[in-house]
Enzyme design. Structure first.
Site, PDB file in Angstrom:
ATOM      1  NE  ARG A   1      -4.512  -0.764   0.033  1.00  0.00           N
ATOM      2  CZ  ARG A   1      -4.594  -1.825  -0.703  1.00  0.00           C
ATOM      3  NH1 ARG A   1      -3.693  -2.422  -1.385  1.00  0.00           N
ATOM      4  NH2 ARG A   1      -5.603  -2.543  -0.720  1.00  0.00           N
TER       5      ARG A   1
ATOM      6  CD  GLU B   1      -2.102   3.566  -5.444  1.00  0.00           C
ATOM      7  OE1 GLU B   1      -3.276   3.110  -5.550  1.00  0.00           O
ATOM      8  OE2 GLU B   1      -1.087   2.948  -4.726  1.00  0.00           O
TER       9      GLU B   1
ATOM     10  CG  HIS C   1      -2.923  -0.371  -6.546  1.00  0.00           C
ATOM     11  ND1 HIS C   1      -3.504   0.181  -5.633  1.00  0.00           N
ATOM     12  CD2 HIS C   1      -3.042  -1.824  -6.092  1.00  0.00           C
ATOM     13  CE1 HIS C   1      -3.649  -0.709  -4.578  1.00  0.00           C
ATOM     14  NE2 HIS C   1      -3.550  -1.948  -4.956  1.00  0.00           N
TER      15      HIS C   1
END
Ligand code: DGY
Length: 326
Positions: free
Chosen positions: A239, A268, A286
């Site tokens: 993450r 993000e 991602h």
């Protein structure tokens, strides 16, 4: 009458067909997140929702959703959920553990190999027509993967899947968790628990596999990067926010570590443009769990959680069981 649900973002047609047998679907069939106000408006009057990491589910999103019983994330991570707010609202929350472990572990390895052996920079060089201009003893000297030391911070299911793959490369595997794994699992991964300082100091490839929580925010910052070998590579498929991106950019720019492979970022979907100026970092948007089979399995898992929740059964991946009687 079928219960009404929201599917907040485009998924595979099979998933919609599966859900349509049970529910009346308000489908936002676009590959873009709903804006917060629209998400809240469309949750109102729904019994359930299939949500994505890009949907923030908090007090504001739930304010008008008085009939909502379950929100089912298509992801194992659920840092987009304010779990306390969801529990206060008496709503079940679910995620999709297990089905993405191997695909995500494969992505870790793709980034590890690409960063260690400079594959993406070499590809760019070749496309630019520079075959003749490389130096034998300089330009493309990477970090050997075989016989190197793999360090894993966060040895859950995905971390263990990463470790098991290291056997083919005859690597030494060390890891750090708050608690060492049971001996049998350690043996299956051929991995040794070490403290965090030893992990940072000894890893040739440091893989982060922690779930995000405020407690691990910037757990890898300037001080931790300074403990790593100058020849080491950092791989993050976990993450954004676990790494201090600013400190990492400085370390990469000043060659205080050799490279990084990053699938996740702070803020993000915005990407810090300074990453794009560096040729010792490999960047992906991602895509850790992104194979068709796995993304389908994740969406089906979320659908099955929702079907169970709205049919009076306990969803298999309930995140807030304490609210519903243990
Ligand atoms: C997850 O499931 O948390 C992944 O990050 C989504 O790809």
């Amino acid at each position: 009458m079928k219960p009404k649900i929201l599917v907040s973002r485009e998924v595979f047609p099979e998933v919609i067909e599966h859900l349509a047998a049970y529910f009346e679907i308000d489908y936002h069939a676009e590959d873009a997140a709903l804006q917060p106000a629209e998400l809240a408006a469309r949750l109102a009057g729904k019994a359930g929702a299939i949500t994505m990491l890009s949907d923030r589910i908090d007090d504001d999103a739930l304010a008008g959703a008085h009939s909502l019983k379950a929100v089912c994330n298509v992801a194992v991570g659920y840092n987009n959920f304010d779990l306390a707010a969801i529990s206060r609202a008496g709503v079940m929350a679910t995620n999709t553990p297990g089905v993405l472990d191997d695909t995500t572990a494969d992505t870790v390895w793709a980034l590890l190999m690409a960063s260690g052996r400079r594959i993406v920079a070499a590809d760019r060089w070749l496309r630019a027509g520079y075959w003749q201009r490389w130096k034998f003893n300089d330009d493309w000297l990477g970090q050997d993967v075989h016989h190197a030391t793999l360090g894993i911070l966060g040895m859950g299911r995905i971390g263990q899947a990463v470790a098991r793959r290291a056997a083919g490369f005859a690597m030494k595997v060390i890891y750090h968790n708050r608690q060492p794994l049971p001996a049998e699992q350690e043996r299956a991964c051929n991995a040794t628990w070490v403290d965090k300082d030893a992990l940072l100091r000894d890893a040739d490839f440091l893989v982060l596999m922690l779930p995000y929580s405020p407690a691990v925010h910037h757990i890898v910052g300037a001080a931790e990067l300074a403990q790593m070998k100058p020849s080491a590579h950092l791989i993050n498929v976990a993450r954004g926010g676990i790494v201090d991106d600013g400190a990492l950019i400085d370390a990469l720019r000043e060659k205080r570590i050799a490279g990084a492979g990053l699938d996740v970022f702070e803020n993000e979907p915005a990407l810090d443009a300074r990453f794009c100026e560096l040729d010792n970092v490999v960047l992906t948007p991602h895509i850790g769990s992104s194979s068709r089979a796995t993304r389908l399995a994740m969406a089906m898992c979320a659908a099955d959680n929702l079907i169970a929740a709205l049919h009076g059964r306990r969803p298999p991946n309930l995140l807030n069981p304490e609210v519903f009687g243990g």
